[in-house]
Design a protein around this motif. Structure first.
Motif, PDB file in Angstrom:
ATOM      1  N   ASN A   6       0.837  -1.201   0.000  1.00  0.00           N
ATOM      2  CA  ASN A   6       0.000   0.000   0.000  1.00  0.00           C
ATOM      3  C   ASN A   6       0.873   1.252   0.000  1.00  0.00           C
ATOM      4  OD1 ASN A   6      -2.727  -1.212   0.235  1.00  0.00           O
ATOM      5  ND2 ASN A   6      -1.899  -2.018   2.154  1.00  0.00           N
ATOM      6  N   VAL A   7       0.756   2.032  -1.062  1.00  0.00           N
ATOM      7  CA  VAL A   7       1.528   3.259  -1.227  1.00  0.00           C
ATOM      8  C   VAL A   7       0.568   4.433  -1.165  1.00  0.00           C
ATOM      9  CG1 VAL A   7       3.076   4.567  -2.716  1.00  0.00           C
ATOM     10  CG2 VAL A   7       3.218   2.065  -2.665  1.00  0.00           C
ATOM     11  N   PHE A   8       0.777   5.321  -0.197  1.00  0.00           N
ATOM     12  CA  PHE A   8      -0.081   6.487  -0.008  1.00  0.00           C
ATOM     13  C   PHE A   8       0.587   7.709  -0.627  1.00  0.00           C
ATOM     14  CE2 PHE A   8      -1.462   3.417   3.023  1.00  0.00           C
ATOM     15  CZ  PHE A   8      -2.834   3.617   3.131  1.00  0.00           C
ATOM     16  N   VAL A   9      -0.170   8.411  -1.472  1.00  0.00           N
ATOM     17  CA  VAL A   9       0.357   9.555  -2.217  1.00  0.00           C
ATOM     18  C   VAL A   9      -0.344  10.821  -1.740  1.00  0.00           C
ATOM     19  CG1 VAL A   9       0.779  10.549  -4.488  1.00  0.00           C
ATOM     20  CG2 VAL A   9       0.712   8.049  -4.205  1.00  0.00           C
ATOM     21  N   VAL A  10       0.419  11.748  -1.184  1.00  0.00           N
ATOM     22  CA  VAL A  10      -0.154  13.017  -0.727  1.00  0.00           C
ATOM     23  C   VAL A  10      -0.541  13.856  -1.942  1.00  0.00           C
ATOM     24  CG1 VAL A  10       0.234  15.119   0.603  1.00  0.00           C
ATOM     25  CG2 VAL A  10       1.261  12.962   1.361  1.00  0.00           C
ATOM     26  N   GLY A  11      -1.834  14.217  -2.024  1.00  0.00           N
ATOM     27  CA  GLY A  11      -2.304  15.006  -3.150  1.00  0.00           C
ATOM     28  C   GLY A  11      -2.417  14.212  -4.444  1.00  0.00           C
ATOM     29  N   ASP A  14      -5.126  12.855 -11.022  1.00  0.00           N
ATOM     30  CA  ASP A  14      -5.178  12.010 -12.211  1.00  0.00           C
ATOM     31  C   ASP A  14      -3.839  11.964 -12.937  1.00  0.00           C
ATOM     32  OD1 ASP A  14      -7.822  11.454 -11.706  1.00  0.00           O
ATOM     33  OD2 ASP A  14      -8.601  13.002 -13.053  1.00  0.00           O
ATOM     34  N   PHE A  15      -3.127  13.096 -12.973  1.00  0.00           N
ATOM     35  CA  PHE A  15      -1.820  13.160 -13.629  1.00  0.00           C
ATOM     36  C   PHE A  15      -0.882  12.103 -13.048  1.00  0.00           C
ATOM     37  CE2 PHE A  15       2.564  14.629 -13.750  1.00  0.00           C
ATOM     38  CZ  PHE A  15       2.734  15.066 -15.061  1.00  0.00           C
ATOM     39  N   ASN A  16      -0.833  12.040 -11.710  1.00  0.00           N
ATOM     40  CA  ASN A  16       0.044  11.058 -11.059  1.00  0.00           C
ATOM     41  C   ASN A  16      -0.498   9.642 -11.180  1.00  0.00           C
ATOM     42  OD1 ASN A  16       2.220  12.637  -9.972  1.00  0.00           O
ATOM     43  ND2 ASN A  16       0.771  13.507  -8.526  1.00  0.00           N
ATOM     44  N   ARG A  17      -1.797   9.484 -10.982  1.00  0.00           N
ATOM     45  CA  ARG A  17      -2.379   8.139 -10.967  1.00  0.00           C
ATOM     46  C   ARG A  17      -2.141   7.404 -12.292  1.00  0.00           C
ATOM     47  NH1 ARG A  17      -5.983   5.844  -7.566  1.00  0.00           N
ATOM     48  NH2 ARG A  17      -6.612   7.820  -6.609  1.00  0.00           N
ATOM     49  N   GLU A  18      -2.296   8.105 -13.425  1.00  0.00           N
ATOM     50  CA  GLU A  18      -2.101   7.474 -14.729  1.00  0.00           C
ATOM     51  C   GLU A  18      -0.679   6.962 -14.891  1.00  0.00           C
ATOM     52  OE1 GLU A  18      -3.124  10.324 -17.677  1.00  0.00           O
ATOM     53  OE2 GLU A  18      -5.227  10.485 -17.031  1.00  0.00           O
ATOM     54  N   ARG A  19       0.301   7.768 -14.486  1.00  0.00           N
ATOM     55  CA  ARG A  19       1.695   7.368 -14.658  1.00  0.00           C
ATOM     56  C   ARG A  19       2.122   6.320 -13.622  1.00  0.00           C
ATOM     57  NH1 ARG A  19       0.575  11.828 -16.845  1.00  0.00           N
ATOM     58  NH2 ARG A  19       1.671  12.611 -18.674  1.00  0.00           N
ATOM     59  N   LEU A  20       1.605   6.430 -12.422  1.00  0.00           N
ATOM     60  CA  LEU A  20       1.925   5.438 -11.395  1.00  0.00           C
ATOM     61  C   LEU A  20       1.486   4.041 -11.829  1.00  0.00           C
ATOM     62  CD1 LEU A  20       0.913   7.476  -8.225  1.00  0.00           C
ATOM     63  CD2 LEU A  20       3.233   6.746  -8.807  1.00  0.00           C
ATOM     64  N   ALA A  21       0.364   3.962 -12.528  1.00  0.00           N
ATOM     65  CA  ALA A  21      -0.146   2.664 -12.978  1.00  0.00           C
ATOM     66  C   ALA A  21       0.768   2.016 -14.009  1.00  0.00           C
ATOM     67  CB  ALA A  21      -1.548   2.832 -13.551  1.00  0.00           C
ATOM     68  N   ARG A  22       1.647   2.811 -14.635  1.00  0.00           N
ATOM     69  CA  ARG A  22       2.542   2.281 -15.665  1.00  0.00           C
ATOM     70  C   ARG A  22       3.954   2.013 -15.147  1.00  0.00           C
ATOM     71  NH1 ARG A  22      -0.257   6.351 -18.791  1.00  0.00           N
ATOM     72  NH2 ARG A  22       1.537   7.762 -18.834  1.00  0.00           N
ATOM     73  N   LEU A  23       4.187   2.187 -13.850  1.00  0.00           N
ATOM     74  CA  LEU A  23       5.517   1.932 -13.293  1.00  0.00           C
ATOM     75  C   LEU A  23       5.853   0.446 -13.325  1.00  0.00           C
ATOM     76  CD1 LEU A  23       5.666   4.256 -10.147  1.00  0.00           C
ATOM     77  CD2 LEU A  23       6.317   4.776 -12.508  1.00  0.00           C
ATOM     78  N   ARG A  24       7.146   0.160 -13.308  1.00  0.00           N
ATOM     79  CA  ARG A  24       7.590  -1.223 -13.204  1.00  0.00           C
ATOM     80  C   ARG A  24       7.162  -1.787 -11.846  1.00  0.00           C
ATOM     81  NH1 ARG A  24      13.717  -1.697 -15.647  1.00  0.00           N
ATOM     82  NH2 ARG A  24      13.202  -1.205 -17.810  1.00  0.00           N
ATOM     83  N   GLY A  25       6.508  -2.923 -11.866  1.00  0.00           N
ATOM     84  CA  GLY A  25       6.069  -3.541 -10.622  1.00  0.00           C
ATOM     85  C   GLY A  25       4.783  -2.975 -10.079  1.00  0.00           C
ATOM     86  N   ALA A  26       4.089  -2.117 -10.856  1.00  0.00           N
ATOM     87  CA  ALA A  26       2.860  -1.481 -10.370  1.00  0.00           C
ATOM     88  C   ALA A  26       1.765  -2.493 -10.072  1.00  0.00           C
ATOM     89  CB  ALA A  26       2.366  -0.459 -11.385  1.00  0.00           C
ATOM     90  N   GLU A  27       1.825  -3.653 -10.724  1.00  0.00           N
ATOM     91  CA  GLU A  27       0.786  -4.666 -10.479  1.00  0.00           C
ATOM     92  C   GLU A  27       0.838  -5.188  -9.050  1.00  0.00           C
ATOM     93  OE1 GLU A  27       4.523  -6.558 -11.987  1.00  0.00           O
ATOM     94  OE2 GLU A  27       3.240  -4.904 -12.671  1.00  0.00           O
ATOM     95  N   GLY A  33      -4.864   7.845  -2.110  1.00  0.00           N
ATOM     96  CA  GLY A  33      -4.669   9.271  -1.914  1.00  0.00           C
ATOM     97  C   GLY A  33      -4.695   9.661  -0.445  1.00  0.00           C
ATOM     98  N   VAL A  34      -3.862  10.625  -0.099  1.00  0.00           N
ATOM     99  CA  VAL A  34      -3.876  11.226   1.237  1.00  0.00           C
ATOM    100  C   VAL A  34      -3.906  12.740   1.041  1.00  0.00           C
ATOM    101  CG1 VAL A  34      -2.670  11.518   3.423  1.00  0.00           C
ATOM    102  CG2 VAL A  34      -2.507   9.354   2.203  1.00  0.00           C
ATOM    103  N   ILE A  35      -4.921  13.392   1.547  1.00  0.00           N
ATOM    104  CA  ILE A  35      -5.195  14.825   1.359  1.00  0.00           C
ATOM    105  C   ILE A  35      -5.635  15.053  -0.090  1.00  0.00           C
ATOM    106  CG2 ILE A  35      -4.365  17.191   1.539  1.00  0.00           C
ATOM    107  CD1 ILE A  35      -2.335  16.282   3.566  1.00  0.00           C
ATOM    108  N   ASP A  36      -6.782  15.624  -0.261  1.00  0.00           N
ATOM    109  CA  ASP A  36      -7.325  15.852  -1.597  1.00  0.00           C
ATOM    110  C   ASP A  36      -6.405  16.776  -2.390  1.00  0.00           C
ATOM    111  OD1 ASP A  36      -9.491  14.289  -0.971  1.00  0.00           O
ATOM    112  OD2 ASP A  36     -10.710  15.985  -0.280  1.00  0.00           O
ATOM    113  N   PRO A  37      -6.240  16.503  -3.688  1.00  0.00           N
ATOM    114  CA  PRO A  37      -5.275  17.277  -4.478  1.00  0.00           C
ATOM    115  C   PRO A  37      -5.541  18.772  -4.507  1.00  0.00           C
ATOM    116  CG  PRO A  37      -6.625  15.839  -5.879  1.00  0.00           C
ATOM    117  CD  PRO A  37      -6.858  15.417  -4.467  1.00  0.00           C
ATOM    118  N   GLU A  38      -6.829  19.178  -4.491  1.00  0.00           N
ATOM    119  CA  GLU A  38      -7.096  20.622  -4.537  1.00  0.00           C
ATOM    120  C   GLU A  38      -6.597  21.344  -3.288  1.00  0.00           C
ATOM    121  OE1 GLU A  38     -10.923  18.421  -3.375  1.00  0.00           O
ATOM    122  OE2 GLU A  38      -9.389  18.260  -4.948  1.00  0.00           O
TER     123      GLU A  38
END
Length: 434
Positions: A6-11, A14-27, A33-38
Motif C-alpha cells: 500500500n503506497v499512499f500519495v499526498v495530493g 489524475d496526472f500522477n495516478r495514470e503514470r503510477l499505474a505504468r511503473l515497473r512492478g505497479a501490479e 490518496g492522502v489529502i485531496d489534491p485541490e
C-alpha cells in the motif's frame, strides 16, 4: 502470492495516478490518496497543521499495512512527508536534512561549507525592515542582485533587482504575499532544531543573492542507503530576454564534462547534507563565458514537470524512483528505452500584467491536436472567465496558459512540432493590462 504493498500519495491526482499505474512492478502495488489534491495544488492557503491532522486520521483509519508515503510536490507536500513518515514508520529522509535543502539561507550556508566556489554571494534580510537595502549593502551585496523568499514555491516572489525602485516595488509584493508561505513554513520549522546562525531567520525572511546565470539545468537524482545517484539531467530554457521558462528538455545538451562535474558536485553536497533514502533534484547554471558552474538550489523531490519527459525517453516516469525508495528498494529506473530520443515540456505564455480570459481551446480542438502530434499531451492552466492574476504558482513576469509535452527525433523537429501546435492554441482576452 504476497499481498500488494500500500503506497499512499499526498495530493494524488489524475496526472500522477495514470503514470503510477505504468511503473515497473505497479501490479504489486495499491495507490491511495492522502489529502485531496485541490488542498495542495489549487490553493495558496496552506494550513499545514490541519493537513497533517487530516492525513494522520486517514492513515490511522486504514485497516491494511502502510508500506510507503510519497509525494511529488514542492511545498507544502515535501515538508510534510518527513513528519508523516516518522509518525508511521515509513522511509524517507530526515526533517533536518530536508530543511537543509528547502530553507534557502540554511541551504546556502551548508553548500558553502563544501563547494564555496560554486555558490554566489548571499545574505538574508527582513523584507519588513525599512533599512533592508542598506543592510544588504553592508553585507557586501550591491545592485544588481536577485531576491527570493527563504522558502518559496516555483518562481513565485522571485525578483531581479536592478535599481532601488525595483527593490521597493518587490518589497511591496513581498510584504503583501510572503505570509502565505511563511506562516505554514514556520509551522514546520517549529518541529526542527535549527543551528544558532539560522534559527533567527524564519519563513518571513528573504534571501538576496549575487546575480548568476547561464545555461540552466536540473540534475535529477536520489540517495539510497547513503549512495548518491544522478540518473538524468534536464535543460531549463527560457524565453529570450526574460526570466520565464520556455521549455524543459531531456536529455541535456550540455557538454559531457560539464554534466560530469555537476554530478560530482551533487554527490558532494547531498552527502554533506546527510540526505538519504529519498529523491531530489539540484538546479545549476553553466556560465559558458566564464567557464563556471553555479549551484542554484536543491529541491527535495522529483520534478513532476519531468515525469512525461522520462517516460518518453527512458520508458517510465521517474516517479519510479520515489516509489521504490519509499518501499526500501534500489530504484528500478530504465535508460533510453522510451519511444523518443528527445522530449520537452513547453510553457505557452502571455506577458500581460493581467487580463480576463474570454476563450480557451475546446476539447475537440485539443483532441485534434493530440491526434495530429502522436505522444503529445496538452494541459490548459486557465478557464474561460478567469482573471490571469488569480492563477497560482506563476512567476513575476508572465502567465502560463497551457503546458505542452512533445517528443521528437532531434531539436529541430521538436521546435517545429511545437511551433505548429502552438499556432493552433486559440485563447481570447479582454480587460487586458499589458
Amino acid at each position: 502470492m504476497s499481498n500488494p504493498a500500500n503506497v499512499f500519495v499526498v495530493g494524488l491526482n489524475d496526472f500522477n495516478r495514470e503514470r503510477l499505474a505504468r511503473l515497473r512492478g505497479a501490479e504489486g502495488l495499491r495507490f491511495h490518496g492522502v489529502i485531496d489534491p485541490e488542498r495542495v495544488y489549487d490553493t495558496e492557503v496552506f494550513d499545514i497543521a490541519a493537513m497533517l491532522d487530516e492525513a494522520t486520521a486517514r492513515l490511522e483509519a486504514f485497516e491494511g499495512s502502510i508500506d510507503a508515503i510519497v509525494g511529488y510536490m514542492d511545498f507544502p507536500v515535501s515538508t510534510m512527508l518527513p513528519i508523516l513518515c516518522e509518525r508511521f514508520g515509513t522511509r524517507t529522509t530526515s526533517l533536518a536534512s530536508l530543511l537543509k535543502c528547502e530553507h534557502k539561507y540554511w541551504s546556502r550556508r551548508v553548500q558553502q561549507e563544501v563547494v564555496p566556489e560554486h555558490i554566489p554571494a548571499f545574505t538574508a534580510f527582513d523584507p519588513f525592515d525599512d533599512d533592508a537595502l542598506t543592510r544588504i549593502g553592508e553585507a557586501g551585496l550591491y545592485i544588481p542582485f536577485f531576491v527570493k523568499p527563504i522558502k518559496s514555491s516555483g518562481s513565485r516572489l522571485g525578483f531581479l533587482i536592478d535599481s532601488p525602485e525595483t527593490f521597493y516595488r518587490a518589497i511591496e509584493q513581498l510584504r503583501d504575499q510572503i505570509g502565505l508561505i511563511a506562516d505554514p513554513f514556520n509551522t514546520v520549522l517549529e518541529q526542527a532544531r535549527l543551528p544558532a546562525g539560522v534559527a533567527g531567520v524564519d519563513g518571513g525572511f528573504c534571501l538576496a543573492e549575487e546575480v548568476i546565470g547561464g545555461w540552466q539545468c536540473t540534475v535529477e537524482g536520489y540517495v539510497f542507503e547513503g549512495e548518491v545517484v544522478s540518473y538524468g539531467i534536464v535543460d531549463s530554457l527560457r524565453y529570450p530576454g526574460v526570466l520565464s521558462f520556455f521549455h524543459y528538455r531531456y536529455p541535456s545538451g550540455l557538454p559531457d564534462y560539464v554534466q560530469a562535474k555537476m554530478r560530482e558536485l551533487t554527490q558532494t553536497v547531498m552527502t554533506h547534507i546527510g540526505y538519504d533514502n529519498a529523491a531530489f533534484n539540484v538546479e545549476y547554471f553553466w556560465d559558458e563565458v566564464r567557464e563556471r558552474i553555479w549551484l542554484l538550489e536543491i529541491n527535495t523531490r522529483i520534478s513532476q514537470s519531468h515525469c512525461d519527459l522520462f517516460e518518453k525517453v527512458d520508458g517510465v516516469s521517474h516517479q519510479q524512483v520515489t516509489v521504490d525508495l519509499a518501499l526500501g528498494r534500489r530504484p528500478d529506473m530504465p535508460s533510453r528505452q522510451g519511444a523518443f530520443p528527445l522530449a520537452a515540456k513547453f510553457f505557452y505564455r502571455v506577458f500581460f500584467r493581467d487580463a480576463r480570459v474570454t476563450r480557451v481551446p475546446t476539447v475537440e480542438e485539443i483532441a485534434a491536436l493530440k491526434a495530429e502530434f502522436p505522444g503529445s499531451a496538452i494541459e490548459l492552466q486557465v478557464a474561460e472567465g478567469q482573471r490571469l492574476s488569480s492563477l497560482p504558482e506563476q512567476d513575476s513576469y508572465s502567465y502560463a496558459l497551457a503546458h505542452v509535452w512533445l517528443g521528437a527525433d532531434d531539436v529541430e523537429q521538436l521546435h517545429a512540432r511545437y511551433d505548429s501546435l502552438a499556432a493552433r492554441l486559440f485563447f481570447g482576452f479582454d480587460e487586458i493590462d499589458g
